[in-house]
Design an enzyme around this catalytic site. Structure first.
Site, short mmCIF file in Angstrom:
data_model
loop_
_atom_site.label_atom_id
_atom_site.label_comp_id
_atom_site.label_asym_id
_atom_site.label_seq_id
_atom_site.Cartn_x
_atom_site.Cartn_y
_atom_site.Cartn_z
N HIS A 129 -11.94 -2.39 -28.70
CA HIS A 129 -13.45 -2.99 -28.50
C HIS A 129 -13.91 -4.11 -29.17
O HIS A 129 -14.87 -5.15 -28.94
CB HIS A 129 -14.18 -1.45 -29.33
N GLU A 130 -13.35 -4.73 -29.95
CA GLU A 130 -13.72 -5.61 -30.81
C GLU A 130 -12.97 -7.05 -30.49
O GLU A 130 -14.00 -7.70 -30.58
CB GLU A 130 -13.10 -5.77 -32.72
N HIS A 165 -15.61 -8.14 -27.85
CA HIS A 165 -16.86 -9.04 -28.89
C HIS A 165 -15.94 -10.48 -28.46
O HIS A 165 -16.95 -11.32 -28.18
CB HIS A 165 -16.64 -8.43 -29.55
N HIS A 210 -15.91 -12.57 -25.98
CA HIS A 210 -17.33 -12.92 -25.06
C HIS A 210 -17.46 -14.50 -26.21
O HIS A 210 -18.02 -15.06 -25.76
CB HIS A 210 -18.52 -11.71 -25.56
ZN ZN Z 1 -18.73 -3.42 -30.63
#
Ligand code: ZN
Length: 672
Positions: free
Chosen positions: A461-462, A465, A468
């Site tokens: 998940h991290e 990010h 991105h």
């Molecule tokens: Zn998040």
């Protein structure tokens, strides 16, 4: 000697930065920015190139100076650093409100929009559009008295929100329990027990000491055989920064919560919004308060019946009515019985180095990038590491720090933060750098950190990010990476990446027994995959409960009756919760996402973006999850575009239609 915080030629000099540098560096950069702004506005010709780009440069520089400070405050919190940080917060808020309320600057941006619109490219036009919106949201159009009031509110909010978070951290740090008898801790995983004995040794006490950090809390609530111990931890955790028998009253957040919601409402009113919830939507993908409530209501309609059945099932399995502190414990046991797998049993298969190597391989397959660990980079703690990100022609396109494990004085949870933002202006490109921070269980001596699959998902998940932030091609910092992305779309790339941690191929890459090196056996993998939808309804309604609470509290605020946090949470629970909550539960007192973070009237964003992420991943599944053309389209339409385009347009371009809720319901096993 140069203040190391102002040395922007290299990565932050964490080996040289100390607390005495913080305030002088910030004061200096703010003074320089103010002088530059004044000078810029006296130019005879104000254009995108002569005004907007220099403004972007200024903001970039400010963030570069400040980012290491706010990062250190989160990962190596100390009294002196916190004091310096808190001295600086009002300076920063004052500066940003001052710039946001600068009428001459506002008029100049508006004039540039009017005069240059045909010459500007879409990204530049969007930048100006965003800036004009943000001027209005900062109160540029208010009369002097209201402007002052608005500014004062922003100051007070910044301080209160920081206090809210400090109270949570402080009461956690202040809490611990000593256990003399090993039987008291029966059921806890060996690594947790080992750490508890170590803590006792370090403190010079006999037995074991359990502190109140996230890994310990999760371990106790999931594994402790003693219901008394589970209840004790549940109560301590759910009453953080709240009155009760566990925490000192000086950490109580009640008054701060009330003030924070009141001030947010007042600020919204000043700039013409009926509520803070409505103001919050001014920068989001969702269009209206009703749309958000409708969305959460629709999700609840799908999820609540499923969650009810799951809970009834869980109670039947336990053979008795369950309390809130029993849920994780019996869920784990039911999962073991149904899926024949225990969360802890997988830990040896997910040593952090192996997981990272597999994760990097995913990024390479998708986007053609690869990572090299770089040593010799100044770090804030020996546990932290640094990685360069290289493209297929071995060019360094960015980098990230990884600080993976829990320790004292580190904020709990997991997050990605910007260290250096991407920019490409005036012929010079600056590569983006990210911080990835998690709170995994620290390794036993001589071993790597061993992750549960849940922690693996958090890392993916991290990292999503991070991608991105790192894969952006937007030249202007205010729209690059996660900047300028509507908050309810910002979890798309992160939740999208989680899916890869559930792919059988990827599980092969990220697993390898830390002693034997053996990959996760096929049979265990199948069982793990079977857990994905396990009690998904109960998990979903919990998120919906938080989201509805947050959103309604901000939407329904009236000065005469206050925030009504307790009443609203009761009403929301009556509608969507399936687990009974004890009267002492005060989870809102430690709800930092909403009271001190960026999720105020925006916690629904997780579910909103989860719909987008599941729908995007469904497109990958349709063509094979590593299909090059799909990955390239995702990169081109969404991942690399930051806030440079409308989030819905970007989604529609990628998917060929508007978002659909069904892939998420299917993925989580909620759709029939
Ligand atoms: Zn998040």
């Amino acid at each position: 000697m140069l203040n190391p915080l102002l040395d922007l030629e290299q990565l932050p000099r964490f080996d040289a930065i100390n607390v005495t540098h913080v305030e002088p560096a910030l004061r200096q950069v703010l003074a320089e920015n103010r002088a530059t702004l004044e000078r810029l506005l006296t130019q005879s010709e104000l254009t995108f190139a002569t005004l907007v780009e220099p403004m972007e440069e200024m903001q970039h520089r400010l963030m570069r100076v400040w980012s290491p400070v706010s990062h250190l405050n989160a990962v190596t919190n100390s009294e002196s650093l916190r004091a310096a940080y808190n001295t600086c917060l009002p300076l920063l808020t004052e500066y940003s409100t001052e710039v946001g309320q600068n009428e001459a600057l506002f008029r100049a941006y508006a004039a540039i929009e009017a005069q240059e619109s045909t010459r500007l490219d879409p990204t530049q036009r969007r930048l100006i559009e965003h800036a004009l919106r943000d001027f209005r949201l900062a109160g540029v159009g208010l009369d002097p008295e209201r402007k002052e009031r608005y500014k004062a509110i922003m100051q007070e909010l910044a301080t209160l929100q920081a206090r809210f978070e400090e109270n949570v951290l402080d009461c956690m740090n202040a809490w611990s329990r000593t256990y003399k008898n090993a039987e008291d801790l029966a059921g806890l995983p060996p690594h947790v027990l080992e750490r508890a004995r170590e803590t006792a040794r370090a403190r010079g006490v006999e037995g074991s000491v359990l502190t109140l950090d996230q890994p310990n809390y999760v371990a106790v609530i999931t594994h402790a055989e003693s219901e008394g111990l589970r209840r004790e931890f549940y109560e301590a955790w759910q009453t953080r920064a709240a009155p009760g028998r566990h925490h000192d009253v000086r950490f109580d957040n009640a008054a701060h919560m009330e003030s924070i919601v009141r001030l947010r409402h007042e600020a919204a009113g000043l700039i013409g919004y009926p509520s803070f919830a409505a103001l919050s939507l001014a920068t989001k993908m969702a269009q209206s308060v009703d749309e958000v409530l409708g969305f959460l209501g629709e999700l609840a309609d799908h999820c609540v019946p499923v969650a009810r059945r799951e809970f009834a099932d869980l109670e039947a399995f336990a053979g008795r009515p369950l309390n809130a502190w029993d849920i994780a414990f019996y869920s784990e046991r039911l999962q073991q019985e149904r899926c024949h797998i225990a969360e802890e049993e997988l830990r040896p298969y997910f040593p952090l180095p192996r997981v990272l190597a597999g994760l990097f391989r995913v990024a390479e397959r998708l986007y053609g990038i690869h990572m090299h660990e770089r040593t010799g980079v100044p770090l804030w703690h020996p546990d932290a590491r640094y990685f360069d990100v290289l493209d297929s022609s071995e060019r360094v396109v960015g980098g990230f720090y990884l600080d993976a494990c829990a320790r004292a004085n580190k904020r709990n949870g997991a997050w990605m933060d910007e260290c250096i933002g991407h920019k490409k202006m005036g012929g010079r490109e600056v590569a983006p750098v990210a911080y990835l921070v998690c709170n995994f269980s620290p390794p036993a001596p001589g071993q790597p950190s061993l992750l549960t699959h849940d922690e693996v998902v958090t890392l993916f998940h991290e990292f999503g990010h991070g991608l991105h932030h790192l894969m952006t091609t937007v030249p202007y910092p205010s729209l690059a990476g996660i900047n300028g992305v509507p908050w309810d779309a910002v979890e798309l790339p992160s939740q999208f990446m989680e899916n890869f941690a559930w792919s059988p191929d990827v599980l092969g890459w990220i697993s390898g027994h830390f002693e034997s090196g053996a990959a996760l056996p096929e049979e265990k993998m199948q069982r793990l995959l079977g857990t994905r939808t396990f009690l998904a309804g109960m998990q979903a309604v919990r998120q919906i409960e938080f989201a509805l609470f947050d959103f309604r509290m901000h939407a329904e605020y009236r000065p005469e009756r206050g925030a009504r946090a307790d009443e609203i949470i009761e009403e929301v629970r009556a509608r969507v919760a399936v687990v009974p909550h004890p009267a002492f539960n005060r989870f809102a007192h430690s709800f930092t996402h909403v009271f001190s973070g960026g999720y105020a009237a925006g916690y629904y964003s997780y579910k909103w973006a989860e719909v987008l992420a599941a729908d995007v991943f469904a497109a990958f599944e349709e063509s094979g999850i590593f299909a090059e053309d799909v990955a390239q389209r995702f990169l081109a339409s969404i991942l690399s575009r930051g806030g440079s385009r409308d989030a819905l347009d970007a989604f529609v371009e990628f998917r060929g239609r508007k978002p659909d809720i069904r892939p998420l319901l299917k993925q989580s096993g909620i759709a029939a």
